[in-house]
Each structure stands twice: as C-alpha cells, then as structure tokens.
Design a protein around this motif. Structure first.
Motif, PDB file in Angstrom:
ATOM      1  N   ASP A 100       9.014   8.018  -2.833  1.00 39.49           N
ATOM      2  CA  ASP A 100       8.793   8.457  -1.455  1.00 39.49           C
ATOM      3  C   ASP A 100       9.249   7.431  -0.413  1.00 39.49           C
ATOM      4  OD1 ASP A 100       6.845   6.598  -2.028  1.00 39.49           O
ATOM      5  OD2 ASP A 100       5.134   7.920  -1.630  1.00 39.49           O
ATOM      6  N   VAL A 101       9.938   6.375  -0.840  1.00 39.56           N
ATOM      7  CA  VAL A 101      10.457   5.373   0.089  1.00 39.56           C
ATOM      8  C   VAL A 101      11.753   5.877   0.716  1.00 39.56           C
ATOM      9  CG1 VAL A 101      11.493   3.067   0.214  1.00 39.56           C
ATOM     10  CG2 VAL A 101       9.375   3.413  -1.048  1.00 39.56           C
ATOM     11  N   TYR A 102      11.887   5.710   2.025  1.00 39.86           N
ATOM     12  CA  TYR A 102      13.113   6.069   2.740  1.00 39.86           C
ATOM     13  C   TYR A 102      14.104   4.912   2.624  1.00 39.86           C
ATOM     14  CZ  TYR A 102      10.501   9.868   4.977  1.00 39.86           C
ATOM     15  OH  TYR A 102       9.760  11.004   5.221  1.00 39.86           O
ATOM     16  N   ASP A 103      15.051   5.022   1.691  1.00 39.91           N
ATOM     17  CA  ASP A 103      15.946   3.898   1.455  1.00 39.91           C
ATOM     18  C   ASP A 103      17.426   4.262   1.528  1.00 39.91           C
ATOM     19  OD1 ASP A 103      15.975   5.408  -0.843  1.00 39.91           O
ATOM     20  OD2 ASP A 103      15.788   3.727  -2.226  1.00 39.91           O
ATOM     21  N   ASP A 104      17.751   5.364   2.217  1.00 38.67           N
ATOM     22  CA  ASP A 104      19.153   5.774   2.311  1.00 38.67           C
ATOM     23  C   ASP A 104      20.021   4.695   2.950  1.00 38.67           C
ATOM     24  OD1 ASP A 104      18.427   8.136   1.182  1.00 38.67           O
ATOM     25  OD2 ASP A 104      18.614   9.353   2.993  1.00 38.67           O
ATOM     26  N   THR A 138       0.854  -1.186   0.000  1.00 39.58           N
ATOM     27  CA  THR A 138       0.000   0.000   0.000  1.00 39.58           C
ATOM     28  C   THR A 138       0.892   1.239   0.000  1.00 39.58           C
ATOM     29  OG1 THR A 138      -0.117   0.191   2.421  1.00 39.58           O
ATOM     30  CG2 THR A 138      -1.759  -1.206   1.334  1.00 39.58           C
ATOM     31  N   PRO A 139       0.419   2.363  -0.563  1.00 43.49           N
ATOM     32  CA  PRO A 139       1.228   3.588  -0.556  1.00 43.49           C
ATOM     33  C   PRO A 139       1.621   4.034   0.844  1.00 43.49           C
ATOM     34  CG  PRO A 139      -0.595   3.783  -2.116  1.00 43.49           C
ATOM     35  CD  PRO A 139      -0.818   2.511  -1.348  1.00 43.49           C
ATOM     36  N   GLN A 140       0.727   3.868   1.799  1.00 40.64           N
ATOM     37  CA  GLN A 140       1.033   4.285   3.166  1.00 40.64           C
ATOM     38  C   GLN A 140       2.097   3.393   3.791  1.00 40.64           C
ATOM     39  OE1 GLN A 140      -2.333   4.342   5.921  1.00 40.64           O
ATOM     40  NE2 GLN A 140      -1.751   6.387   6.542  1.00 40.64           N
ATOM     41  N   ASN A 141       2.005   2.080   3.526  1.00 37.31           N
ATOM     42  CA  ASN A 141       2.980   1.160   4.115  1.00 37.31           C
ATOM     43  C   ASN A 141       4.386   1.414   3.589  1.00 37.31           C
ATOM     44  OD1 ASN A 141       4.486  -1.691   3.459  1.00 37.31           O
ATOM     45  ND2 ASN A 141       3.682  -1.617   5.542  1.00 37.31           N
ATOM     46  N   ARG A 142       4.512   1.645   2.293  1.00 35.62           N
ATOM     47  CA  ARG A 142       5.862   1.786   1.732  1.00 35.62           C
ATOM     48  C   ARG A 142       6.593   2.964   2.358  1.00 35.62           C
ATOM     49  NH1 ARG A 142       3.317   3.820  -3.871  1.00 35.62           N
ATOM     50  NH2 ARG A 142       3.656   6.066  -3.655  1.00 35.62           N
ATOM     51  N   VAL A 143       5.852   4.018   2.721  1.00 33.44           N
ATOM     52  CA  VAL A 143       6.477   5.196   3.330  1.00 33.44           C
ATOM     53  C   VAL A 143       6.754   4.931   4.809  1.00 33.44           C
ATOM     54  CG1 VAL A 143       6.184   7.632   3.903  1.00 33.44           C
ATOM     55  CG2 VAL A 143       5.395   6.764   1.697  1.00 33.44           C
ATOM     56  N   THR A 144       5.733   4.525   5.536  1.00 31.28           N
ATOM     57  CA  THR A 144       5.882   4.412   6.994  1.00 31.28           C
ATOM     58  C   THR A 144       6.830   3.288   7.394  1.00 31.28           C
ATOM     59  OG1 THR A 144       3.897   3.015   7.110  1.00 31.28           O
ATOM     60  CG2 THR A 144       3.597   5.379   7.409  1.00 31.28           C
ATOM     61  N   GLU A 145       6.725   2.125   6.765  1.00 28.67           N
ATOM     62  CA  GLU A 145       7.601   1.021   7.167  1.00 28.67           C
ATOM     63  C   GLU A 145       9.041   1.297   6.766  1.00 28.67           C
ATOM     64  OE1 GLU A 145       7.569  -3.837   7.380  1.00 28.67           O
ATOM     65  OE2 GLU A 145       6.644  -2.877   5.649  1.00 28.67           O
ATOM     66  N   SER A 146       9.263   1.870   5.590  1.00 27.55           N
ATOM     67  CA  SER A 146      10.637   2.183   5.197  1.00 27.55           C
ATOM     68  C   SER A 146      11.244   3.238   6.111  1.00 27.55           C
ATOM     69  CB  SER A 146      10.683   2.637   3.734  1.00 27.55           C
ATOM     70  OG  SER A 146      10.005   3.872   3.544  1.00 27.55           O
ATOM     71  N   HIS A 147      10.428   4.168   6.597  1.00 27.19           N
ATOM     72  CA  HIS A 147      10.942   5.187   7.515  1.00 27.19           C
ATOM     73  C   HIS A 147      11.368   4.551   8.836  1.00 27.19           C
ATOM     74  CE1 HIS A 147      10.746   8.638  10.399  1.00 27.19           C
ATOM     75  NE2 HIS A 147      11.403   9.203   9.405  1.00 27.19           N
ATOM     76  N   ILE A 148      10.603   3.566   9.309  1.00 28.35           N
ATOM     77  CA  ILE A 148      10.983   2.854  10.534  1.00 28.35           C
ATOM     78  C   ILE A 148      12.342   2.185  10.342  1.00 28.35           C
ATOM     79  CG2 ILE A 148      10.409   0.900  12.022  1.00 28.35           C
ATOM     80  CD1 ILE A 148       7.434   1.540  11.357  1.00 28.35           C
ATOM     81  N   PHE A 149      12.490   1.447   9.252  1.00 27.60           N
ATOM     82  CA  PHE A 149      13.756   0.755   8.992  1.00 27.60           C
ATOM     83  C   PHE A 149      14.908   1.762   8.863  1.00 27.60           C
ATOM     84  CE2 PHE A 149      11.127  -2.706   6.635  1.00 27.60           C
ATOM     85  CZ  PHE A 149      10.704  -3.214   7.847  1.00 27.60           C
ATOM     86  N   HIS A 150      14.643   2.861   8.172  1.00 30.02           N
ATOM     87  CA  HIS A 150      15.657   3.906   7.988  1.00 30.02           C
ATOM     88  C   HIS A 150      16.130   4.448   9.334  1.00 30.02           C
ATOM     89  CE1 HIS A 150      17.456   7.672   6.414  1.00 30.02           C
ATOM     90  NE2 HIS A 150      16.811   8.246   7.411  1.00 30.02           N
ATOM     91  N   GLU A 151      15.189   4.782  10.207  1.00 34.42           N
ATOM     92  CA  GLU A 151      15.540   5.373  11.498  1.00 34.42           C
ATOM     93  C   GLU A 151      16.294   4.379  12.377  1.00 34.42           C
ATOM     94  OE1 GLU A 151      14.871   8.599  12.823  1.00 34.42           O
ATOM     95  OE2 GLU A 151      14.635   8.984  10.678  1.00 34.42           O
TER      96      GLU A 151
END
Length: 632
Positions: free
Chosen positions: A505-509, A437-450
């Motif tokens: 919009d995925v946090y993948d740094d 889902t669009p919301q999951n790809r942003v929120t879950e990737s941000h968790i992993f990123h942080e």
C-alpha cells in the motif's frame, strides 16, 4: 545579503554510536564501507562500549593484552554488532519480562479481625477508623482491622514491547562526569553537546570572542520532559512508592532543561535561549528558530539539538496503549512466527505494526556564512530554510493530516529556487520520518509521491534511519540530520534492511526506497529534505544543502577572503582530527562547568550604549534603531 546558516559541527549519541565524524552513520552502512573504514568504526565502537581501552598507544583487552586496530575489529566485531542499533531492551534499563509493579489486593477477615505487626513509624499519619493499634515492644505495634482492607503487593509483569533503540551496550554517560541526581536525558545532553563543541576544531572561547554575547543562541529541548525517577517519574510516583519527591526533581524534569544545561554547564552562555517542543518534530522546530534568527542577523552562532531518553516501562506502555508501538505479538502475526527478531522491529515502508522507541542526543552548530569564513570553520552543509505547518481540523489528534503536504512542497520549492530543477530532480534525496507505522507508510509516501509528480522528480531516493536507531521523539530529526551529513560525506544512502519488501500500500511510483545500501557516490548529491511528522499535527520539513554546494555558494560570496579561509580551515581540520582520534579511543571527558566562571554581578558595567560583562571579550551593544519610526 541574507546570511546563510552553515553547519560547522555536529555530534551526539544514539543506538548506532557517537555522531561526530560519522561513527554512528558508518555503523548503519558498515558492510558497504571499505575494509579500513570498517575496522576504524568497529574499533571505535569497541572502545565506546568498554570492550577494549586505549593505553600506552595500544588497544588493551580486559586481560591486559595489547591489540592492533585490525585485531580489535576481528575479535570484537560480533559483540559490537550485537550491542548496537535496535535490539532487546537490556537490564541496565529494565527487564521487559519482569517489570516491577504492584497488585491491588482486597483483604477480608475469615471470622476474626485481620491482624499484623509493624513498626509504629510505618503507620500512616491518619489511621483508618476500623484500625485498632496496640503497642507491643521495641517500637512495634499490633494492628487489628475489623472490616476489610486494601493493600499493594509487589509483583512483576511482562510488557508487550521488548525492543528499543538503546545506546551501545556498555556505554554509560553517567560515568563520564559528576552526574549525580541528573536524569538520563540530561546526561545525554551534556555528552552530546560536548561531543559537538569539541568536534568543531575551533575552541569555543575563540567563537565567543568573535561575536557579541547576545549573538549566540541555544535552541534545545526534549518533547516528553525527563521521565526517569530523577525527574517527572519520581515526582509522580514517589509518594505511591512510600517515598517523597525531592527538591531537584521538578527543576530536572522540565523539557527546557537540555537548553538550560547547555547554557549553564557546557557553553557558559548568556545569549539567547529557546526551547521549542513540537512532539516528534521538535529538532526541526528548534532548527527553524535558529535559521530564522541567523538569516535575520539576530544571531551569528546557534547550537541546536535535542536529547531524550524515554526508556522506562511506563512510557513504553503508554505508547503501547495508543497502538503506536510495535509489540512482540503484532510482529509475530506479521512474520508468522512465535519469536520475531528483536532487531527488526522497525520497518519503515515495510509490513509493520508500530514504531520502536529509541534514545538519542543530537546537536549541530550553525554559524552565519561570514563568521564561518572569518574563523576558518569546516563546512558540513547548510540549512537555508525549514518549513513548519499544522494539519487543520482533525478527527484524531494523533493522526496525520494535511500540514505535511504543505511543508514538503514548500521545502522542495525553496530548494528549486536556490539550486534549480536539475538539483532537485537528479541530485536530491529524502530523509523520511519513516516511523514504521501502517498509517505513516501510506500517508508519508503519498505526500512524497504527489510532490515528486508536481516537480517532475522520478526515482526519488528515500532513507529512513529509524530502521536502525528507532524513534527518539524530540531528537528524531536530529538522527535524520546526522545520517544526512554522513550520506553527503560517503555517498551511501542506508537501505531499509530490516524489511524484505516495500509494503503493497506504499505509494512508490516516483520513489526509490532501497532495501539495501544505495551507492550514489560521494559528492553526487546537492540537497536533502528532512521530514518530520509529530503527534498533534506538528509537521516540519528542512532543506539541507551538501557541503559541496554550500562551498560553491560561499566561494562566490567571499571570493576575496577565500584563500585565507582555506588556510585557516586546514588548522581547523587538524584540530578536529585530534579530537576524532581521542573520541575513537573513548578518551572522553564531557564539558561540565559546574560552578566555574560564575559572573560577579557587581562587575557588570552598564551604560546607555552597551553592557560589559566579565569573562566576555565583546560587550552587549544596545540597538538604538526605532523599527517603528514610520509610525512615530
């Protein structure tokens, strides 16, 4: 010493195939396998899908011709590929373009009364006031309605969702045993648990004889309950369809039934039983209970898993109305086409518009490390801990929240404490919830990123198995667990091959989200983190250690018994390999002990010290320690 819960067996079924011995996992990385493994996987799936059979030491096709494994792999490769993983919903479930429905019609007379003929027994028990009924002949009556009337007219409709992660084409668990009146989700439970028990390489009776009856636990559930006509679906709809509920539907419908069926029909267990439902995190919720009980010494053996089959149009339409499912129209807009690919509807961390439902049954067997060594069990990994956290105050009950930050961070911290920084930074990966889902790809990737930034992790590999098998609700993290064990064994992290690029919009740094299979090398990973996010704020993250790391830890603790353990393990592996060969040839017969070995309650012996039950080698021993002695 704290007992370490180790994985000694795993099995089940989903859209990729059978779970035991990594068949389903290998389907997801098929093109990256060597030729021998590809042939074995295709031939095994061809048997599972009833494209070929095994007779007189040969593969046999529908015309009776004999074939070699290599010939099966060539001849049936495309049919196997087309009939597995996410694809258009098939007719054995329903036709998504022609779903039966009823249209409500209001009828008005054009001058005279409305008249029709029917059988008297078809009349409603209470006649409307404006109905005039006249007997005619042969049990028939004429009905005249002086006013207006409403009626339901059978019709069909198309639903927006066309694809799902359905079981391999041609595989029907109902045909493998006497499954009358059982909803499909429970049929999957019987098959999945049987596959798991038989894959262990140790007879279940041997396990039971080694422990007290109450030292065995079953932790299993479904999230939605059984929604087909044999369960809640029939209870709710039968009267509206002109029928009536049966005496079996409510007992069959409950979301605790997967555990109940395992105890009654597969294991014959009188031990602990528990059914935890945590929406899409249910597998990890049940796993946490099992891990806690083994670590505390309350349980020595735990069967953990879930089964779910949400493959009916009412459920899919319900999720569609939430905006949760990927629809044909939504995918067409993203792809700029009139006809999107039904096999690429689930795109975790890509440009997506919703998740794709799937059906699955996944189970594992855990033992405490001492029992595993004593019995010579094969070790596939270990689960030292699982963390569960809620989201706190929310605006929307279905939206993600803060709890998953807590569970992921605590899981990584726990692995860091057990294995050290190098393991989590250099030899770990994530099995993401990856719902697409669009919301999951942003929120879950941000968790992993942080979390990665906090723990100094760079290029953290992320897998998302829902790209292949869809979202199976309760067993979803079980699908992730099975894939994780495959990654440990073969060193291939399945890429998100259903999308062309990671969304902007995925946090993948700090992340590596492979779009093709990623070869990290067999034996080069120490730990995986299985993440789950469920509606309502149900977050869970499990720590799974590789078999190599687990074996090193066990060898230190059980050094004196290790040589004997390795000798017993060879016997276990030989027995497991025999079952693998049978399963690959689809010589499958689920364990279904209906009415077998029923305990005669008159033969139970109870003293103040223990309870002896017929059919069990060891007694139930009562604990006489007072845990509140300091308060006495």
């Amino acid at each position: 010493m704290t007992a370490l819960p180790v994985i000694v067996a795993f099995g089940g079924i989903n859209a990729a195939g059978r779970s035991s011995f990594h068949q389903g996992y290998k389907r997801t990385v098929l093109d990256s396998l060597c030729e021998t493994e590809q042939q074995k996987t295709i031939a095994g799936l061809a048997c599972l899908m009833n494209l070929v059979s095994w007779e007189n030491d040969h593969y046999v096709d529908a015309e009776g011709g004999t074939m070699s494994e290599a010939e099966v792999a060539v001849e049936y490769r495309q049919q196997v590929l087309d009939g597995t993983l996410i694809r258009r919903i098939e007719d054995n479930h329903f036709d998504p373009d022609n779903v039966p429905c009823n249209n409500l019609m209001r009828l008005e007379a054009t001058g005279e009364a409305l008249k029709f003929i029917t059988k008297r027994r078809s009349l409603p028990p209470v006649l409307p006031e404006d109905w005039n009924v006249t007997d005619i002949e042969d049990g028939k009556v004429q009905v005249e309605i002086s006013g207006t009337a409403e009626g339901l007219v059978p019709n069909t409709r198309a639903i927006p969702v066309k694809s799902a992660g359905i079981l391999p084409t041609g595989f029907e668990p109902a045909k493998l045993y006497n499954s009358r009146y059982q909803p499909r989700g429970l049929q999957l439970a019987i098959y999945g648990a049987s596959d798991t028990v038989r894959s262990m390489g140790i007879e279940w009776d041997t396990v039971c004889n080694a422990v007290h009856p109450d030292e065995i636990g079953v932790y299993a559930s479904s999230a939605l309950g059984q929604l087909h006509d044999e369960g809640w679906g029939g209870v709710i709809s039968n009267r509206f369809k002109g029928g009536r509920p049966s005496s079996k539907q409510i007992p069959m419908a409950l979301n605790s039934m997967p555990a109940d069926f395992l105890n009654a029909y597969v294991l014959g267990s009188v031990g602990h039983t528990e059914s935890v439902a945590g929406a899409c995190a249910s597998f990890l919720y049940n796993l946490r209970s099992a891990v806690d009980d083994i670590r505390a010494g309350r349980r020595r053996v735990a069967v953990v898993g879930n089964s779910e089959s949400p493959m009916n149009p009412e459920v899919l339409e319900g999720f569609t109305m939430m905006g949760a499912l990927a629809t044909e129209e939504g995918l067409a807009k993203i792809d700029g086409t009139d006809k999107p690919d039904p096999r690429k509807t689930s795109r975790p961390f890509g440009d997506n518009c919703g998740f794709t439902a799937g059906e699955s049954a996944q189970y594992i067997i855990l033992m405490d490390d001492a029992l595993a060594v004593e019995l010579g069990a094969d070790i596939h990994g270990a689960v030292p801990d699982v963390f569960v956290n809620a989201d706190g105050v929310k605006k929307s009950i279905s939206s993600p929240g803060a709890g998953n930050y807590v569970s992921v961070a605590k899981a990584v911290a726990a692995a860091n404490a057990i294995l050290g920084e190098e393991s989590i930074r250099e030899r770990s990966f994530i099995q993401a919830h990856g719902s697409s889902t669009p919301q999951n790809r942003v929120t879950e990737s941000h968790i992993f990123h942080e979390v990665a930034e906090a723990f100094g992790i760079e290029n953290w590999p992320v897998a998302a198995v829902k790209a292949y098998v869809g979202h199976s609700m309760a067993p979803a993290s079980g699908d992730q667990m099975i894939s994780t064990l495959g990654v440990f064994r073969y060193g291939l992290i399945p890429g998100v091959k259903t999308t062309d690029k990671v969304a902007d919009d995925v946090y993948d740094d700090h992340l590596t989200i492979p779009l093709q299979d990623m070869d990290v090398g067999a034996g080069n990973l120490d730990v995986a983190f299985i993440n789950a996010k469920g509606f309502g704020g149900n977050n869970a993250t499990g720590v799974v250690m590789s078999p190599q790391v687990t074996e090193q830890m066990l060898q230190k603790r059980h050094a004196e018994q290790w040589a004997e353990y390795e000798a017993r393990r060879e016997q276990t592996r030989t027995a497991a390999a025999e079952y693998e060969q049978q399963a690959d040839r689809c010589e499958l017969e689920p364990i279904y002990r209906f009415g077998e070995g029923i305990i005669n309650e008159a033969d139970i012996e109870i003293t103040s010290e223990k309870m002896v039950m017929p059919g069990f080698a060891q007694p139930v021993v009562f604990d006489k320690n007072n845990p509140y002695g300091d308060m006495a």
